[in-house]
Design an enzyme around this catalytic site. Structure first.
Site, mmCIF file in Angstrom:
data_model
loop_
_atom_site.group_PDB
_atom_site.id
_atom_site.type_symbol
_atom_site.label_atom_id
_atom_site.label_comp_id
_atom_site.label_asym_id
_atom_site.label_seq_id
_atom_site.Cartn_x
_atom_site.Cartn_y
_atom_site.Cartn_z
ATOM 1 N N ALA A 1 21.577 -66.962 14.755
ATOM 2 C CA ALA A 1 22.614 -67.665 15.510
ATOM 3 C C ALA A 1 22.841 -69.088 14.986
ATOM 4 O O ALA A 1 23.693 -69.797 15.516
ATOM 5 C CB ALA A 1 22.229 -67.717 16.983
ATOM 6 N N ASN B 1 14.539 -67.332 19.862
ATOM 7 C CA ASN B 1 14.163 -66.924 18.502
ATOM 8 C C ASN B 1 14.542 -68.020 17.514
ATOM 9 O O ASN B 1 13.825 -68.301 16.557
ATOM 10 C CB ASN B 1 14.886 -65.625 18.135
ATOM 11 C CG ASN B 1 14.396 -64.463 18.958
ATOM 12 O OD1 ASN B 1 13.300 -63.972 18.733
ATOM 13 N ND2 ASN B 1 15.183 -64.048 19.930
ATOM 14 N N HIS C 1 24.316 -74.579 19.870
ATOM 15 C CA HIS C 1 23.083 -75.027 19.201
ATOM 16 C C HIS C 1 23.367 -76.370 18.552
ATOM 17 O O HIS C 1 24.340 -76.499 17.794
ATOM 18 C CB HIS C 1 22.648 -74.012 18.133
ATOM 19 C CG HIS C 1 22.238 -72.707 18.720
ATOM 20 N ND1 HIS C 1 20.993 -72.507 19.272
ATOM 21 C CD2 HIS C 1 22.913 -71.553 18.892
ATOM 22 C CE1 HIS C 1 20.920 -71.276 19.752
ATOM 23 N NE2 HIS C 1 22.067 -70.673 19.533
HETATM 24 N N1 LIG Z 1 17.430 -64.722 15.294
HETATM 25 C C1 LIG Z 1 18.397 -65.026 16.139
HETATM 26 O O1 LIG Z 1 19.159 -65.986 15.928
HETATM 27 C C2 LIG Z 1 18.588 -64.193 17.354
HETATM 28 C C3 LIG Z 1 17.731 -63.159 17.655
HETATM 29 N N2 LIG Z 1 17.946 -62.361 18.731
HETATM 30 C C4 LIG Z 1 16.972 -61.295 18.988
HETATM 31 O O2 LIG Z 1 17.402 -60.122 18.330
HETATM 32 C C5 LIG Z 1 16.899 -58.980 19.020
HETATM 33 C C6 LIG Z 1 18.024 -58.004 19.336
HETATM 34 O O3 LIG Z 1 18.950 -58.627 20.202
HETATM 35 P P1 LIG Z 1 20.069 -57.796 20.998
HETATM 36 O O4 LIG Z 1 20.622 -56.739 20.124
HETATM 37 O O5 LIG Z 1 20.981 -58.782 21.601
HETATM 38 O O6 LIG Z 1 19.169 -57.119 22.143
HETATM 39 P P2 LIG Z 1 19.486 -55.833 23.004
HETATM 40 O O7 LIG Z 1 18.590 -55.923 24.189
HETATM 41 O O8 LIG Z 1 20.947 -55.643 23.186
HETATM 42 O O9 LIG Z 1 18.989 -54.628 22.062
HETATM 43 C C7 LIG Z 1 17.667 -54.434 21.654
HETATM 44 C C8 LIG Z 1 17.526 -53.017 21.108
HETATM 45 O O10 LIG Z 1 16.244 -52.862 20.499
HETATM 46 C C9 LIG Z 1 15.533 -51.788 21.105
HETATM 47 N N3 LIG Z 1 14.111 -52.183 21.142
HETATM 48 C C10 LIG Z 1 13.540 -53.120 21.940
HETATM 49 N N4 LIG Z 1 12.230 -53.223 21.652
HETATM 50 C C11 LIG Z 1 11.979 -52.338 20.656
HETATM 51 C C12 LIG Z 1 10.809 -52.002 19.930
HETATM 52 N N5 LIG Z 1 9.627 -52.564 20.207
HETATM 53 N N6 LIG Z 1 10.927 -51.062 18.960
HETATM 54 C C13 LIG Z 1 12.103 -50.495 18.666
HETATM 55 N N7 LIG Z 1 13.251 -50.777 19.334
HETATM 56 C C14 LIG Z 1 13.179 -51.691 20.313
HETATM 57 C C15 LIG Z 1 16.147 -51.630 22.483
HETATM 58 O O11 LIG Z 1 15.975 -50.325 22.955
HETATM 59 C C16 LIG Z 1 17.616 -51.938 22.158
HETATM 60 O O12 LIG Z 1 18.238 -50.798 21.557
HETATM 61 C C17 LIG Z 1 16.207 -59.524 20.284
HETATM 62 O O13 LIG Z 1 14.808 -59.664 20.055
HETATM 63 C C18 LIG Z 1 16.838 -60.885 20.445
HETATM 64 O O14 LIG Z 1 16.021 -61.753 21.199
HETATM 65 C C19 LIG Z 1 19.035 -62.547 19.525
HETATM 66 C C20 LIG Z 1 19.919 -63.559 19.263
HETATM 67 C C21 LIG Z 1 19.734 -64.505 18.204
HETATM 68 O O1 LIG Z 2 21.932 -66.027 20.132
HETATM 69 C C1 LIG Z 2 21.593 -67.199 20.307
HETATM 70 O O2 LIG Z 2 22.409 -68.125 20.472
HETATM 71 C C2 LIG Z 2 20.154 -67.592 20.268
HETATM 72 C C3 LIG Z 2 19.250 -66.628 20.866
HETATM 73 O O3 LIG Z 2 19.594 -65.878 21.763
HETATM 74 C C4 LIG Z 2 17.881 -66.582 20.381
HETATM 75 O O4 LIG Z 2 17.517 -67.371 19.533
HETATM 76 O O5 LIG Z 2 17.122 -65.723 20.849
#
Ligand SMILES: NC(=O)C1=CN([C@@H]2O[C@H](COP(=O)(O)OP(=O)(O)OC[C@H]3O[C@@H](n4cnc5c(N)ncnc54)[C@H](O)[C@@H]3O)[C@@H](O)[C@H]2O)C=CC1
Ligand SMILES: O=C([O-])CC(=O)C(=O)O
Length: 259
Positions: free
Chosen positions: A116, A182, A212
């Site tokens: 993000a 994250n 951010h």
């Molecule tokens: N690096 C960054 O900037 C960001 C990272 N994230 C992270 O990315 C990840 C995905 O986010 P979203 O798609 O929005 O979440 P979401 O909740 O919409 O989807 C997560 C998916 O992963 C699956 N899942 C959860 N735990 C699992 C595991 N241990 N093994 C396999 N599958 C699993 C769930 O069933 C679901 O299909 C989250 O951890 C979130 O916190 C989100 C936003 C920004």
């Molecule tokens: O998507 C974003 O803006 C940031 C976020 O949720 C994360 O870092 O987990």
């Protein structure tokens, strides 16, 4: 390029949709999930050990912090590079070290997507000389903090003004707010580390976007970066830019030009 996505939530499904819409030269060979599921455009894996038979070039995680170590180790053992989005997993000592040690032994790479965030290239470059301070503010609408510890730290539904409900080191932010912070670990890894990077988490009743603000000072000079990210339709906590960042990483690995 043989790609495996781990997770099929708001981010994973959007990455796959964009890859198909853009006709990227990428073969999505499987999706890794905790349990079998129908309706996906490729086979579903539930056991990380099954990755090896697929000979992936790149495994991209967008699932949750519990997925990072098992799928990351299996990806590297399978000869793939590994790109995790759930970087809050690196708040725990040893998780990143284990992945990087295995990557080194396998001649592969752990690649941290900016997610993000923007300006991570500049911050990581600046950190080659001493940095004095890095502060990262995460300002989101109240609905993005629902279902998190923020609910007990402020009155999310009755906010009259932007409210700082957490200020502290990146490590603690990522441990306590794994779905929203994250990015704290991404800023930390690029700059001053998980203990010296300061994070402020803010709920803003007037915010329409996930903002951010990263402010850094050091021998390079000074930077101040602000992003107003629209959230993904499927998850108000996650910025749409995160899916675009993963898409960029995948397309850069598949194409002849890296940008
Ligand atoms: N690096 C960054 O900037 C960001 C990272 N994230 C992270 O990315 C990840 C995905 O986010 P979203 O798609 O929005 O979440 P979401 O909740 O919409 O989807 C997560 C998916 O992963 C699956 N899942 C959860 N735990 C699992 C595991 N241990 N093994 C396999 N599958 C699993 C769930 O069933 C679901 O299909 C989250 O951890 C979130 O916190 C989100 C936003 C920004
Ligand atoms: O998507 C974003 O803006 C940031 C976020 O949720 C994360 O870092 O987990």
């Amino acid at each position: 390029m043989r790609l495996v996505l781990i997770g099929w939530g708001a981010i994973g499904a959007e990455v796959a949709r964009l890859l198909m819409a853009r006709k990227a030269p990428v073969d999505l060979v499987a999706v890794g999930l905790r349990a079998p599921r129908d309706g996906l455009p490729c086979p579903v894996l539930t056991d990380p050990a099954d990755l090896a038979a697929l000979r992936p070039d790149l495994v991209v995680e967008a699932a949750g912090r519990a997925a990072v170590l098992p799928w990351g180790l299996a990806a590297l053992r399978a000869g793939a590079d590994f790109a995790p989005a759930s970087t809050s997993a690196f708040a725990e000592d040893g998780v990143l070290d284990r992945l990087v040690d295995l990557a080194r032994a396998q001649g592969r790479q752990v690649v941290i997507p900016p997610g993000a965030l923007g300006g991570i290239g500049a911050l990581a470059a600046a950190a080659r000389l001493p940095l004095d301070s890095v502060i990262h503010e995460v300002i989101k609408p109240a609905r993005a903090w629902q279902g998190t510890e923020a609910e007990s730290l402020c009155d999310l539904s009755g906010l009259a003004a932007p409210t700082v409900f957490f200020e502290g080191p990146a490590r603690e932010a990522a441990r306590r707010f794994p779905q929203n912070a994250n990015v704290a670990l991404i800023t930390a890894l690029a700059g001053l580390g998980a203990d010296a990077t300061r994070i402020r988490l803010i709920a803003d009743p007037a915010a329409g976007a996930n903002r951010h603000r990263v402010l850094a000072q050091g021998a390079f000079g000074r930077m101040e970066i602000t992003l107003d990210n629209l959230p993904l339709a499927g998850n108000p906590k996650s910025s749409a830019l995160t899916a675009l960042s993963l898409l960029r990483l995948i397309e850069n690995r598949a194409g002849a030009l890296v940008i």
